[in-house]
Design an enzyme around this catalytic site. Structure first.
Site, PDB file in Angstrom:
ATOM      1  N   HIS A   1      -4.436  -3.351   6.228  1.00 18.77           N
ATOM      2  CA  HIS A   1      -4.255  -3.639   4.804  1.00 18.77           C
ATOM      3  C   HIS A   1      -5.612  -4.063   4.243  1.00 18.77           C
ATOM      4  CE1 HIS A   1      -2.996  -5.124   0.975  1.00 18.77           C
ATOM      5  NE2 HIS A   1      -3.533  -6.297   1.249  1.00 18.77           N
TER       6      HIS A   1
ATOM      7  N   ASP B   1       0.839  -1.201   0.000  1.00 17.35           N
ATOM      8  CA  ASP B   1       0.000   0.000   0.000  1.00 17.35           C
ATOM      9  C   ASP B   1       0.877   1.255   0.000  1.00 17.35           C
ATOM     10  OD1 ASP B   1      -2.383  -1.699   0.395  1.00 17.35           O
ATOM     11  OD2 ASP B   1      -1.388  -2.105   2.293  1.00 17.35           O
TER      12      ASP B   1
HETATM   13  P1  NAI Z   1      -1.949 -18.347  -4.161  1.00 19.99           P
HETATM   14  O1  NAI Z   1      -3.281 -18.967  -3.936  1.00 19.99           O
HETATM   15  O2  NAI Z   1      -1.370 -18.300  -5.520  1.00 19.99           O
HETATM   16  O3  NAI Z   1      -0.878 -19.091  -3.239  1.00 19.99           O
HETATM   17  C1  NAI Z   1      -1.096 -19.362  -1.901  1.00 19.99           C
HETATM   18  C2  NAI Z   1      -0.371 -20.651  -1.582  1.00 19.99           C
HETATM   19  O4  NAI Z   1      -0.454 -20.831  -0.161  1.00 19.99           O
HETATM   20  C3  NAI Z   1      -0.997 -21.873  -2.228  1.00 19.99           C
HETATM   21  O5  NAI Z   1      -0.003 -22.583  -2.930  1.00 19.99           O
HETATM   22  C4  NAI Z   1      -1.534 -22.681  -1.048  1.00 19.99           C
HETATM   23  O6  NAI Z   1      -1.418 -24.083  -1.242  1.00 19.99           O
HETATM   24  C5  NAI Z   1      -0.620 -22.207   0.066  1.00 19.99           C
HETATM   25  N1  NAI Z   1      -1.181 -22.370   1.411  1.00 19.99           N
HETATM   26  C6  NAI Z   1      -2.461 -22.222   1.809  1.00 19.99           C
HETATM   27  N2  NAI Z   1      -2.573 -22.496   3.116  1.00 19.99           N
HETATM   28  C7  NAI Z   1      -1.342 -22.806   3.555  1.00 19.99           C
HETATM   29  C8  NAI Z   1      -0.823 -23.189   4.810  1.00 19.99           C
HETATM   30  N3  NAI Z   1      -1.635 -23.345   5.865  1.00 19.99           N
HETATM   31  N4  NAI Z   1       0.499 -23.441   4.915  1.00 19.99           N
HETATM   32  C9  NAI Z   1       1.290 -23.327   3.830  1.00 19.99           C
HETATM   33  N5  NAI Z   1       0.866 -22.977   2.625  1.00 19.99           N
HETATM   34  C10 NAI Z   1      -0.437 -22.714   2.480  1.00 19.99           C
HETATM   35  O7  NAI Z   1      -2.057 -16.903  -3.505  1.00 19.99           O
HETATM   36  P2  NAI Z   1      -1.060 -15.666  -3.696  1.00 19.99           P
HETATM   37  O8  NAI Z   1      -1.487 -14.846  -4.829  1.00 19.99           O
HETATM   38  O9  NAI Z   1       0.343 -16.129  -3.618  1.00 19.99           O
HETATM   39  O10 NAI Z   1      -1.434 -14.812  -2.375  1.00 19.99           O
HETATM   40  C11 NAI Z   1      -1.153 -15.319  -1.091  1.00 19.99           C
HETATM   41  C12 NAI Z   1      -1.814 -14.458  -0.033  1.00 19.99           C
HETATM   42  O11 NAI Z   1      -1.286 -13.139  -0.031  1.00 19.99           O
HETATM   43  C13 NAI Z   1      -3.319 -14.292  -0.198  1.00 19.99           C
HETATM   44  O12 NAI Z   1      -3.923 -14.400   1.083  1.00 19.99           O
HETATM   45  C14 NAI Z   1      -3.457 -12.881  -0.715  1.00 19.99           C
HETATM   46  O13 NAI Z   1      -4.730 -12.328  -0.381  1.00 19.99           O
HETATM   47  C15 NAI Z   1      -2.355 -12.213   0.053  1.00 19.99           C
HETATM   48  N6  NAI Z   1      -1.899 -10.919  -0.471  1.00 19.99           N
HETATM   49  C16 NAI Z   1      -1.546  -9.943   0.437  1.00 19.99           C
HETATM   50  C17 NAI Z   1      -1.082  -8.718   0.033  1.00 19.99           C
HETATM   51  C18 NAI Z   1      -0.721  -7.679   1.037  1.00 19.99           C
HETATM   52  O14 NAI Z   1      -0.424  -6.551   0.616  1.00 19.99           O
HETATM   53  N7  NAI Z   1      -0.677  -7.928   2.334  1.00 19.99           N
HETATM   54  C19 NAI Z   1      -0.961  -8.412  -1.388  1.00 19.99           C
HETATM   55  C20 NAI Z   1      -1.311  -9.476  -2.272  1.00 19.99           C
HETATM   56  C21 NAI Z   1      -1.769 -10.688  -1.815  1.00 19.99           C
END
Ligand code: NAI
Length: 327
Positions: A189, A161
């Site tokens: 966030h 952000d």
């Molecule tokens: P994604 O769905 O591509 O990857 C997430 C991965 O985490 C998946 O491979 C899944 O199997 C794994 N996963 C789920 N639960 C797990 C656990 N308990 N232990 C280990 N691995 C686990 O999602 P992406 O795009 O990589 O985003 C990840 C997270 O980041 C989402 O929650 C998204 O909303 C968040 N995010 C946060 C931002 C921020 O500014 N704080 C910005 C962009 C995304």
């Protein structure tokens, strides 16, 4: 040569992981003279573990000189063993028809388990960044689940952000992002966050007076930064990943290496500064030195800002109250 630092990354086979791991192994996060060992966690699901193997094959194929080791895990109790840093990216995404409280409780399970594992096996000085959403509340849950670790070492990512706001301000003023100082994003966030450029300067000049347009602030800047995540999804068909990974790198880099007096935004447990209740995981302006962050003090909070800061605070308090019974 320096001894390697151990970095755990969860959600390692996901979108953000795919942008993040290569940069950590390349030294972008902890420094170009700092060897790292990657301890990668994915869910036990066979496809996720297989995908993780594929990512590790590619990391091998980069032959990163700073990569001193790499392991795959399906259990946080082994993934977090002796780690110096935890980057918690994996989280439960909101499925169709899933209500906010279901999302909160699904993530509460993940982050209580991971907080407990950190408490049990990580280095006592471990520093944690939570990226997975709802990031602030997930960080709060992990912190509360790790009573033997310093609460201040649990943080949430507001840096994306912050960087989004920087880029909007650079475009508006026609100046370089690198020259913008003293920006802050207060709060959660989420779209309720409050990006605040009242103190920002470029070459010592006030950004607020350079822009001199309160209508732009309220009706363009705040909603553009607040809804940027949704705009990316709309345009790309996928949520922000490389920019999120970049922000995670920036967050830990600055915490580890220091900011030389420059302000950055981190989601941290409040110490009561600016009348934000203690322990609320809230975006604050900080400077970092010797591996510690410090909240920038003494900023004047006007009526509009207080209203915005309370609005995002109320959302966080509600989220945190919503998970209290699970802790
Ligand atoms: P994604 O769905 O591509 O990857 C997430 C991965 O985490 C998946 O491979 C899944 O199997 C794994 N996963 C789920 N639960 C797990 C656990 N308990 N232990 C280990 N691995 C686990 O999602 P992406 O795009 O990589 O985003 C990840 C997270 O980041 C989402 O929650 C998204 O909303 C968040 N995010 C946060 C931002 C921020 O500014 N704080 C910005 C962009 C995304």
């Amino acid at each position: 040569a320096k001894a390697p630092l151990r970095v755990a990354v969860t959600g390692a086979a996901g979108q953000i992981g795919y942008s993040l791991l290569f940069r950590i192994a390349n030294g972008d996060m902890l420094g170009k003279d700092q060897p790292v060992i990657l301890q990668l966690l994915e869910i036990p699901d066979e496809r996720a573990q297989k995908a993780l193997t594929g990512v590790m094959m590619e990391i091998d194929d980069c032959a990163f000189p700073l990569l001193a080791g790499m392991t795959a895990h399906s259990d946080p109790m082994t993934a977090f063993k002796d780690i110096d840093y935890a980057v918690l990216v994996g989280a439960r995404p909101r499925g169709p028809g899933m209500e906010r409280k279901d999302l909160l409780s699904a993530n509460a399970q993940i982050f209580t388990a991971q907080g407990k594992a950190l408490n049990a096996v990580a280095k006592r000085t471990v520093k944690t960044l939570v990226v997975g959403n709802p990031a602030n509340t997930n960080a709060y849950i992990a912190m509360k689940s790790a009573p033997d670790l310093p609460a201040k070492n649990f943080t949430a990512m507001l840096r994306l952000d912050h960087n989004r706001a920087l880029s909007q301000l650079a475009a508006k003023t026609g100046k370089a992002v690198a020259d913008i100082e003293k920006l802050v994003v207060w709060g959660n966030h989420s779209p309720t966050m409050y990006p605040d450029y009242r103190f920002a300067t470029i070459g010592g000049q006030s950004v607020k007076s350079m822009i001199n347009d309160e209508e732009w602030n309220k009706n363009t800047f705040l909603p553009t930064v607040g809804k940027r995540g949704a705009a990316i999804i709309d345009a790309r068909g996928l949520s922000s990943a490389a920019s999120a990974a970049n922000a995670a790198i920036d967050h830990i880099h600055d915490w580890h290496c220091g900011t030389n007096g420059k302000w950055v935004t981190m989601g941290i447990p409040s110490d009561g500064s600016y009348d934000i209740p203690k322990e609320v995981m809230y975006g604050f302006p900080v400077t970092c030195e010797n591996g510690e962050y410090k909240i920038v003090q003494g900023l004047e909070i006007d009526a509009f800002s207080r209203e915005r800061m309370n609005f995002t605070l109320n959302e966080l308090t509600e989220e945190q109250d919503g998970v209290k019974h699970l802790l």
